[in-house]
Design an enzyme around this catalytic site. Structure first.
Site, PDB file in Angstrom:
ATOM      1  N   CYS A  67       5.833  -1.088  -9.458  1.00  0.00           N
ATOM      2  CA  CYS A  67       6.003  -1.717 -10.760  1.00  0.00           C
ATOM      3  C   CYS A  67       6.360  -0.668 -11.804  1.00  0.00           C
ATOM      4  O   CYS A  67       6.693   0.463 -11.493  1.00  0.00           O
ATOM      5  CB  CYS A  67       4.717  -2.423 -11.164  1.00  0.00           C
ATOM      6  SG  CYS A  67       4.007  -3.454  -9.856  1.00  0.00           S
TER       7      CYS A  67
ATOM      8  N   ARG B 277       5.680  -6.319 -13.053  1.00  0.00           N
ATOM      9  CA  ARG B 277       5.264  -6.462 -11.662  1.00  0.00           C
ATOM     10  C   ARG B 277       6.429  -6.735 -10.718  1.00  0.00           C
ATOM     11  O   ARG B 277       7.255  -7.606 -10.969  1.00  0.00           O
ATOM     12  CB  ARG B 277       4.247  -7.601 -11.541  1.00  0.00           C
ATOM     13  CG  ARG B 277       3.669  -7.722 -10.124  1.00  0.00           C
ATOM     14  CD  ARG B 277       2.693  -8.875 -10.004  1.00  0.00           C
ATOM     15  NE  ARG B 277       2.118  -8.903  -8.648  1.00  0.00           N
ATOM     16  CZ  ARG B 277       1.452  -9.924  -8.135  1.00  0.00           C
ATOM     17  NH1 ARG B 277       1.266 -11.025  -8.869  1.00  0.00           N
ATOM     18  NH2 ARG B 277       0.974  -9.871  -6.900  1.00  0.00           N
ATOM     19  N   LEU B 278       6.461  -5.946  -9.639  1.00  0.00           N
ATOM     20  CA  LEU B 278       7.276  -6.252  -8.468  1.00  0.00           C
ATOM     21  C   LEU B 278       6.292  -6.743  -7.414  1.00  0.00           C
ATOM     22  O   LEU B 278       5.535  -5.949  -6.852  1.00  0.00           O
ATOM     23  CB  LEU B 278       8.030  -5.017  -7.979  1.00  0.00           C
ATOM     24  CG  LEU B 278       8.906  -5.196  -6.733  1.00  0.00           C
ATOM     25  CD1 LEU B 278      10.055  -6.161  -7.002  1.00  0.00           C
ATOM     26  CD2 LEU B 278       9.458  -3.845  -6.268  1.00  0.00           C
TER      27      LEU B 278
ATOM     28  N   ILE C 181       4.538  -7.568  -4.240  1.00  0.00           N
ATOM     29  CA  ILE C 181       4.649  -7.146  -2.838  1.00  0.00           C
ATOM     30  C   ILE C 181       3.446  -7.637  -2.026  1.00  0.00           C
ATOM     31  O   ILE C 181       3.588  -8.143  -0.922  1.00  0.00           O
ATOM     32  CB  ILE C 181       4.746  -5.608  -2.735  1.00  0.00           C
ATOM     33  CG1 ILE C 181       5.943  -5.080  -3.550  1.00  0.00           C
ATOM     34  CG2 ILE C 181       4.832  -5.168  -1.278  1.00  0.00           C
ATOM     35  CD1 ILE C 181       7.298  -5.504  -3.023  1.00  0.00           C
TER      36      ILE C 181
ATOM     37  N   ASN D 285       1.048   1.294 -10.879  1.00  0.00           N
ATOM     38  CA  ASN D 285       2.350   1.255 -10.216  1.00  0.00           C
ATOM     39  C   ASN D 285       2.210   1.901  -8.854  1.00  0.00           C
ATOM     40  O   ASN D 285       1.778   3.046  -8.750  1.00  0.00           O
ATOM     41  CB  ASN D 285       3.383   2.023 -11.069  1.00  0.00           C
ATOM     42  CG  ASN D 285       4.677   2.294 -10.332  1.00  0.00           C
ATOM     43  OD1 ASN D 285       5.075   1.549  -9.448  1.00  0.00           O
ATOM     44  ND2 ASN D 285       5.347   3.381 -10.699  1.00  0.00           N
ATOM     45  N   GLY D 286       2.561   1.184  -7.772  1.00  0.00           N
ATOM     46  CA  GLY D 286       2.538   1.783  -6.446  1.00  0.00           C
ATOM     47  C   GLY D 286       1.896   0.879  -5.415  1.00  0.00           C
ATOM     48  O   GLY D 286       1.771  -0.335  -5.603  1.00  0.00           O
ATOM     49  N   GLU D 287       1.498   1.479  -4.314  1.00  0.00           N
ATOM     50  CA  GLU D 287       0.792   0.781  -3.243  1.00  0.00           C
ATOM     51  C   GLU D 287      -0.258   1.723  -2.656  1.00  0.00           C
ATOM     52  O   GLU D 287       0.039   2.894  -2.416  1.00  0.00           O
ATOM     53  CB  GLU D 287       1.744   0.362  -2.108  1.00  0.00           C
ATOM     54  CG  GLU D 287       2.912  -0.512  -2.534  1.00  0.00           C
ATOM     55  CD  GLU D 287       2.524  -1.928  -2.901  1.00  0.00           C
ATOM     56  OE1 GLU D 287       1.356  -2.306  -2.661  1.00  0.00           O
ATOM     57  OE2 GLU D 287       3.382  -2.649  -3.447  1.00  0.00           O
TER      58      GLU D 287
ATOM     59  N   ASP E 215      -4.305  -4.925  -3.781  1.00  0.00           N
ATOM     60  CA  ASP E 215      -4.849  -3.570  -3.766  1.00  0.00           C
ATOM     61  C   ASP E 215      -5.272  -3.134  -5.160  1.00  0.00           C
ATOM     62  O   ASP E 215      -6.136  -2.269  -5.322  1.00  0.00           O
ATOM     63  CB  ASP E 215      -3.845  -2.580  -3.155  1.00  0.00           C
ATOM     64  CG  ASP E 215      -2.509  -2.551  -3.878  1.00  0.00           C
ATOM     65  OD1 ASP E 215      -2.176  -3.538  -4.561  1.00  0.00           O
ATOM     66  OD2 ASP E 215      -1.772  -1.554  -3.736  1.00  0.00           O
TER      67      ASP E 215
ATOM     68  N   GLY F 192      12.879   8.100   5.622  1.00  0.00           N
ATOM     69  CA  GLY F 192      12.451   9.291   6.346  1.00  0.00           C
ATOM     70  C   GLY F 192      12.161  10.479   5.462  1.00  0.00           C
ATOM     71  O   GLY F 192      11.981  11.602   5.962  1.00  0.00           O
TER      72      GLY F 192
END
Length: 592
Positions: free
Chosen positions: A2, A50-51, A53, A76-78, A102, A368
């Protein structure tokens, strides 16, 4: 993933505070197109885009609080290990959760453990938490700096922060004075090292750090994790055991990063790093697995045949596109403008393009990124070894040979003249400085020519190598290779590679996840003896050995190819190599 923003108002008298935070938050809509939330309290406003997920319901919206109403979060993040942390909180503390996000787990962890919780999180994050009881704001960033966070502290002690610099600068109270030190760093390296930014008074919060703000004081940033510690104790496992351990940890990391309530795909270039991630994903993925790549008309820059070959071998639904010469300038300028600070890694162009392609099919991709820094994949690590042989050669001879090598670009990626000139220039210095110079764009003397003779003292006094020196000092006692790996993880990785990935993907509302930067895998990689990460002059020796169980020889034995764009043929080099050409082009577009 986000976008976040916020501003404190210790006296509760700033009538414009809420409107400013709303404007900043709205400008981050590309990072979070699914929902906008702004919370106004007496002394702070928090904003969030917000995105969606995980937990797509409105219960996952932010800013969020939990029962009791003491703590509030914009994040913001996961955090991938949130299910385990949630279970621990439920069992140990009897905490009940109202959502499946989360975000709620992070906030409950902070409520219970305070700032010690940040080291518990396995993921990527930029976090803002307000403590209404203490009247305190804390900002925190993940270990490797995958998620950005800029902030400005006023003379009165109020702080404004945002995920992106351009958004932060919408606050008219933030001074707009350009940082000469930041510009000097950009011309030297093509990016601006943390904690500097393009503006003198705005800072980036450094990776693995948090900082507290209250009415009475702003604390200095606190570093909650030091990656150099992981290099100091080496594993006693043999080669076979190490290879198995790498595969095990990579598999666990990939599986963690496939947690999502929306479709997940992957970038696939055809090289070792992305191919290994996709091969692991295939083991855990049900249904069609979508992969994405971008190529160029210039043969030496085009990796599409490699990507399509490994896609067919693994069995993915592959999507690709060509960046052609006809729309090249439009692509170049669009990519540059997608970044909030001047940024001259020309691989930003294909990264922005492939992110746009992926966003049409999925909301999350795995990449990667990080494997080269963890397992010694760059050609610069070979140059570090050659340096010992070249050092005794008289500098006068090195200068002569370097001067005879053409600076102009050609149609081939990383042509040998460029490599030799960079090597000879670096070989005139000690090993640490040489490693810095392998990626240097403009020398101090050239920077003086660009910035003007009146800035000569500033150029030399603020040379960015002093930041590299700080990290080399932290790595004292490590092997030469481990020292360089550590320094790259503290500089090049967070401020070039991860900036490129974040801004490119979030420009299209796409979340990018990097399995090779899982802290368990990263710390294990650091514990592997240096001579196994690079055996002789073979880069990624132990990683290649591990991956032979899941990848074919045509990937593992292929010569490494960078993800560069043919900007020299697009822009014209004007007597310079394509890297300096692009750096100067970005400088002129952003700062002139």
């Amino acid at each position: 993933m986000c976008g976040i923003a916020g501003k404190t108002d210790w006296n509760g008298s700033d009538s414009s505070r809420s409107a400013v935070v709303r404007e900043i938050t709205r400008s981050l809509s590309h990072r979070g197109p699914d929902f906008e939330g702004v919370l106004d309290l007496e002394n702070v406003s928090l904003g969030h885009r917000r995105l969606s997920i995980i937990d797509l319901s409105e219960k996952g919206n932010q800013p969020m609080t939990v029962p009791g109403g003491r703590h509030f979060i914009a994040y913001n993040g996961e955090v991938y290990n949130f299910p385990m942390l949630r279970e621990m909180l439920e069992k140990e503390s009897g905490i009940s959760f109202f959502s499946h996000s989360d975000t709620e787990v992070i906030l409950q962890c902070y409520a219970k453990y305070g700032a010690n919780c940040f080291e518990m999180f396995n993921g990527m994050f930029a976090i803002a938490i307000w403590d209404e009881e203490k009247k305190e704001l804390i900002l925190a960033r993940d270990r490797f700096g995958k998620k950005p966070l800029y902030y400005y502290v006023s003379g009165s002690g109020n702080v404004v922060f945002a995920s992106e610099l351009t958004s932060l600068m919408l606050d008219s109270s933030v001074p707009k004075t350009i940082s000469p030190e930041g510009i000097n760093c950009f011309l030297a390296l093509g990016y601006i090292l943390s904690p500097m930014s393009l503006y003198r008074d705005v800072r980036k919060l450094e990776p693995a750090s948090y900082i507290r703000f209250s009415r009475d004081k702003t604390t200095a940033p606190v570093r909650y994790w030091n990656f150099s510690d992981a290099f100091r104790t080496k594993t006693n496992e043999n080669e076979e055991e190490i290879a198995e351990h790498i595969l095990e940890l990579l598999g666990e990391s990939v599986k963690r990063r496939m947690i999502s309530d929306v479709p997940v795909g992957a970038f696939l270039s055809g090289g070792i790093d992305s191919s290994s991630v996709v091969a692991m994903m295939k083991k855990f993925h049900t249904g069609e697995l979508h992969t994405f790549s971008v190529g160029f008309q210039s043969e030496s820059y085009n990796e599409l045949p490699d990507a399509e070959r490994i896609s067919s071998w693994i069995g993915t639904v592959h999507h690709s596109m060509i960046c052609n010469r006809d729309n090249s300038i439009e692509a170049v300028n669009g990519s540059i403008d997608a970044f909030d600070e001047p940024f001259a890694d020309n691989s930003l162009i294909p990264m922005v393009e492939v992110s746009g392609l992926a966003s049409k099919y999925v909301k999350v991709v795995l990449s990667g990124d990080g494997a080269d820094e963890m397992f010694a994949g760059y050609i610069t690590y070979k140059a570090d070894k050659y340096h010992a042989f070249a050092r005794p050669v008289p500098n006068a001879l090195k200068k002569l040979v370097s001067s005879l090598l053409s600076s102009s670009g050609n149609s081939k990626k990383l042509n040998w003249q460029y490599k030799q000139r960079q090597f000879l220039n670096g070989a005139m210095h000690d090993a640490d400085r040489a490693h810095f110079m392998w990626r240097q764009y403009f020398t101090p003397e050239e920077r003086v020519a660009i910035l003007g003779r009146e800035n000569e003292q500033l150029v030399f006094d603020t040379d960015p190598f002093r930041i590299f020196r700080k990290f080399y000092d932290e790595a004292e006692g490590l092997s030469a290779l481990d020292r360089n790996l550590y320094v790259d993880c503290m500089t090049w990785l967070p401020d070039d590679i991860l900036v490129k990935v974040d801004r490119s993907a979030m420009h299209w509302g796409l979340e990018a996840r990097s399995p090779y930067l899982d802290p368990e895998l990263a710390c294990y990689a650091a514990s592997i003896p240096a001579e196994l990460k690079m055996k002789g002059f073979e880069t990624k020796y132990i990683l290649r050995k591990a991956l032979r169980k899941i990848l074919p020889g045509f990937v593992l034995d292929k010569k490494k190819s960078g993800f560069n764009a043919p900007v020299g043929s697009w822009l014209g080099t004007n007597g310079m190599d394509e890297f300096r050409t692009f750096n100067k082009y970005v400088y002129d577009r952003k700062l002139r």
